[in-house]
Design an enzyme around this catalytic site. Structure first.
Site, PDB file in Angstrom:
ATOM      1  N   HIS A  59     -91.603 -24.995  42.706  1.00 52.08           N
ATOM      2  CA  HIS A  59     -90.606 -25.829  43.371  1.00 52.08           C
ATOM      3  C   HIS A  59     -89.342 -25.872  42.517  1.00 52.08           C
ATOM      4  O   HIS A  59     -89.390 -25.662  41.302  1.00 52.08           O
ATOM      5  CB  HIS A  59     -91.145 -27.248  43.551  1.00 52.08           C
ATOM      6  CG  HIS A  59     -92.242 -27.356  44.553  1.00 52.08           C
ATOM      7  ND1 HIS A  59     -92.523 -28.543  45.193  1.00 52.08           N
ATOM      8  CD2 HIS A  59     -93.147 -26.467  45.023  1.00 52.08           C
ATOM      9  CE1 HIS A  59     -93.541 -28.367  46.020  1.00 52.08           C
ATOM     10  NE2 HIS A  59     -93.941 -27.112  45.921  1.00 52.08           N
ATOM     11  N   GLU A  61     -87.551 -28.314  41.375  1.00 53.04           N
ATOM     12  CA  GLU A  61     -87.552 -29.276  40.273  1.00 53.04           C
ATOM     13  C   GLU A  61     -88.400 -28.782  39.103  1.00 53.04           C
ATOM     14  O   GLU A  61     -88.033 -28.982  37.942  1.00 53.04           O
ATOM     15  CB  GLU A  61     -88.068 -30.643  40.753  1.00 53.04           C
ATOM     16  CG  GLU A  61     -87.194 -31.286  41.818  1.00 53.04           C
ATOM     17  CD  GLU A  61     -87.508 -30.854  43.245  1.00 53.04           C
ATOM     18  OE1 GLU A  61     -86.946 -31.452  44.166  1.00 53.04           O
ATOM     19  OE2 GLU A  61     -88.307 -29.912  43.449  1.00 53.04           O
ATOM     20  N   CYS A  88     -91.169 -34.053  45.943  1.00 62.25           N
ATOM     21  CA  CYS A  88     -92.536 -34.316  46.364  1.00 62.25           C
ATOM     22  C   CYS A  88     -93.271 -35.010  45.215  1.00 62.25           C
ATOM     23  O   CYS A  88     -92.736 -35.154  44.118  1.00 62.25           O
ATOM     24  CB  CYS A  88     -93.241 -33.010  46.737  1.00 62.25           C
ATOM     25  SG  CYS A  88     -93.599 -31.939  45.317  1.00 62.25           S
ATOM     26  N   CYS A  91     -93.518 -32.812  41.969  1.00 66.19           N
ATOM     27  CA  CYS A  91     -92.263 -32.722  41.220  1.00 66.19           C
ATOM     28  C   CYS A  91     -91.876 -34.061  40.622  1.00 66.19           C
ATOM     29  O   CYS A  91     -91.390 -34.120  39.487  1.00 66.19           O
ATOM     30  CB  CYS A  91     -91.165 -32.192  42.125  1.00 66.19           C
ATOM     31  SG  CYS A  91     -91.465 -30.476  42.622  1.00 66.19           S
TER      32      CYS A  91
END
Length: 168
Positions: A59, A61, A88, A91
């Site tokens: 992801h 992040e 999410c 993250c």
């Protein structure tokens, strides 16, 4: 969550928007992030879950946290992570474990964002969450269309990775 933000925040989010568009062109979800310290970008990251290899932990992040120069981590509480989409839970956990001081997101994610479960976090993470300044949505007019693209691509993809990345 605080929704106030400065023109400087807008500029950093727009850098993340540019990176998100690049991620989309590469066949990944259009999500990206930058980390700043002392008014300068110190790390960039974009969603890379499908390309170059299939890895659902890549992801934006997570990628940006991996890209922070190690000699800067002692100043993590002074850092701000700017991301195009509300993180999410995976993250958000990584952000909290890295002890960042600030997070600004461009678009809310009612389907998968951490805001939906903040009250259910374990006590350690609730405490860490209380220490971070969490702001957003800060640039919905530019980030909401990226989020709509994420939802569209995820809906078309279904439960498995896209077979034709150009079509993802």
């Amino acid at each position: 969550m605080d929704t106030t933000f400065s023109p400087e925040h807008q500029a950093f989010l727009r850098e993340a928007v540019r990176l998100a568009q690049e991620a989309d062109k590469r066949g990944n979800l259009p999500i990206a992030a930058v980390i700043t310290l002392d008014g300068k970008v110190v790390a960039r990251g974009m969603n890379s879950i499908w390309r170059p290899t299939y890895d659902l932990t890549r992801h934006a992040e997570i990628e940006v946290l991996r890209n922070v120069p190690s000699h800067l981590w002692w100043r993590s509480r002074e850092m701000t992570l700017f991301t195009t989409l509300e993180p999410c839970i995976m993250c958000a956990g990584a952000v909290l474990l890295h002890h960042l001081g600030h997070l600004v997101f461009g678009s809310a994610d009612p389907a998968g964002g951490v805001a939906a479960c903040v009250d259910s976090l374990p006590s350690y993470f609730k405490h860490e969450f209380s220490l971070i300044q969490w702001r957003g949505p800060a640039l919905p007019e530019e980030c909401d269309p990226l989020y709509a693209r994420v939802i569209e691509r995820e809906r078309r993809r279904g439960p498995s990775p896209p077979m034709d990345f150009a079509d993802a």
